[in-house]
Design a protein around this motif. Structure first.
Motif, PDB file in Angstrom:
ATOM      1  N   VAL A  74       0.876  -1.178   0.000  1.00 27.68           N
ATOM      2  CA  VAL A  74       0.000   0.000   0.000  1.00 27.68           C
ATOM      3  C   VAL A  74       0.910   1.224   0.000  1.00 27.68           C
ATOM      4  N   TRP A  75       0.547   2.195  -0.839  1.00 28.16           N
ATOM      5  CA  TRP A  75       1.298   3.441  -1.006  1.00 28.16           C
ATOM      6  C   TRP A  75       0.367   4.628  -0.804  1.00 28.16           C
ATOM      7  N   ARG A  76       0.946   5.769  -0.561  1.00 20.77           N
ATOM      8  CA  ARG A  76       0.165   6.999  -0.394  1.00 20.77           C
ATOM      9  C   ARG A  76      -0.621   7.299  -1.669  1.00 20.77           C
ATOM     10  N   ASP A  77       0.040   7.153  -2.832  1.00 25.00           N
ATOM     11  CA  ASP A  77      -0.593   7.476  -4.109  1.00 25.00           C
ATOM     12  C   ASP A  77       0.249   6.905  -5.251  1.00 25.00           C
ATOM     13  N   ILE A  78      -0.212   7.098  -6.453  1.00 27.19           N
ATOM     14  CA  ILE A  78       0.463   6.551  -7.634  1.00 27.19           C
ATOM     15  C   ILE A  78       1.841   7.169  -7.811  1.00 27.19           C
ATOM     16  N   ASP A  79       1.969   8.457  -7.568  1.00 30.29           N
ATOM     17  CA  ASP A  79       3.275   9.108  -7.727  1.00 30.29           C
ATOM     18  C   ASP A  79       4.323   8.492  -6.797  1.00 30.29           C
ATOM     19  N   ALA A  80       3.941   8.204  -5.565  1.00 30.62           N
ATOM     20  CA  ALA A  80       4.887   7.589  -4.617  1.00 30.62           C
ATOM     21  C   ALA A  80       5.305   6.199  -5.091  1.00 30.62           C
ATOM     22  N   LEU A  81       4.349   5.412  -5.573  1.00 27.65           N
ATOM     23  CA  LEU A  81       4.668   4.082  -6.082  1.00 27.65           C
ATOM     24  C   LEU A  81       5.623   4.172  -7.276  1.00 27.65           C
ATOM     25  N   LYS A  82       5.321   5.026  -8.231  1.00 24.48           N
ATOM     26  CA  LYS A  82       6.181   5.174  -9.409  1.00 24.48           C
ATOM     27  C   LYS A  82       7.587   5.632  -9.023  1.00 24.48           C
ATOM     28  N   ALA A  83       7.676   6.560  -8.100  1.00 19.42           N
ATOM     29  CA  ALA A  83       8.989   7.073  -7.690  1.00 19.42           C
ATOM     30  C   ALA A  83       9.854   5.941  -7.141  1.00 19.42           C
ATOM     31  N   PHE A  84       9.259   5.040  -6.379  1.00 14.48           N
ATOM     32  CA  PHE A  84      10.028   3.912  -5.856  1.00 14.48           C
ATOM     33  C   PHE A  84      10.351   2.903  -6.950  1.00 14.48           C
TER      34      PHE A  84
END
Length: 168
Positions: A74-84
Motif C-alpha cells: 500500500v502506497w500513499r498514491d500513484i506518484d509515490a509508487l512510481k517514484a520507488f
C-alpha cells in the motif's frame, strides 16, 4: 495524480519463478530482497507491505501455485509508487526480471484504492487481479497506464472465465 489522505493505493504484482528460490539461478534475486524491501519501507509514500515471519512474502501462496510469488503493498498514491519502482535497486531488479521469472501473457499487476488504514488480503488481491484480467482497467482494478482517482468503486458484474485464476 494528487494524494487523498482518506485512501491509500494498494498494489499487487505476481511473478512465476523459473527455478526454486534456493537455487543458484535465483541467488541474486533472493540476496536483493531484504535491501529492496528496506528501500521500499524508507521510500516517501510507503505505507505497508505483506510479509510473513521471514520478513518477505515469498512463501505466501497466491492462486494456490507454489511457483508464483506475490508482492502486495500500500502506497500513499500513484506518484509515490512510481517514484520507488523506477529508481535504485528496485529499478535494477526490474531490469533483470527475465533472468528469474517467466514471461506471462496475462496481467500480473493491478492497483486499487483502499480506505486509509486498510491492509488488503491475498484473497482481495487475487480477486482484483482476476477482475482486471476479465474486465480490463476499471475503478475497481486498474493499471499504472490506465488509472482512476480514489473513491467508491464496485466490481463489474459478470463471471470470471473458468480457469482464469490458474492459467498464469
Amino acid at each position: 495524480m494528487t494524494s487523498d489522505t482518506t485512501y491509500g493505493l494498494a498494489q499487487v504484482d505476481i511473478a512465476r519463478l523459473k527455478a526454486p528460490l534456493d537455487s543458484p539461478r535465483l541467488k541474486d534475486f533472493v540476496d536483493a530482497l531484504d535491501p529492496v524491501n528496506a528501500d521500499a519501507e524508507a521510500a516517501d509514500g510507503f505505507v505497508w507491505r505483506l510479509q510473513d515471519a521471514s520478513g518477505n512474502a515469498t512463501n505466501i501462496p497466491f492462486f494456490g501455485d507454489r511457483w508464483l510469488i506475490v508482492n502486495l503493498t500500500v502506497w500513499r498514491d500513484i506518484d509515490a509508487l512510481k517514484a520507488f519502482m523506477y529508481q535504485g535497486r528496485h529499478r535494477e531488479m526490474l531490469a533483470r526480471r527475465r533472468e528469474w521469472f517467466e514471461r506471462l501473457d496475462e496481467a500480473v499487476t493491478t492497483l486499487w484504492w483502499v480506505p486509509a488504514g486498510h491492509r488488503p488480503t491475498v484473497a482481495e488481491a487475487e480477486a482484483r487481479l482476476l477482475h482486471l484480467r476479465t474486465n480490463g482497467p476499471t475503478p475497481y482494478a486498474f493499471t499504472l497506464r490506465t488509472s482512476f482517482p480514489p473513491g467508491a468503486s464496485e466490481p463489474v458484474l459478470g463471471e470470471v472465465p473458468e480457469g482464469l485464476g490458474c492459467s498464469v
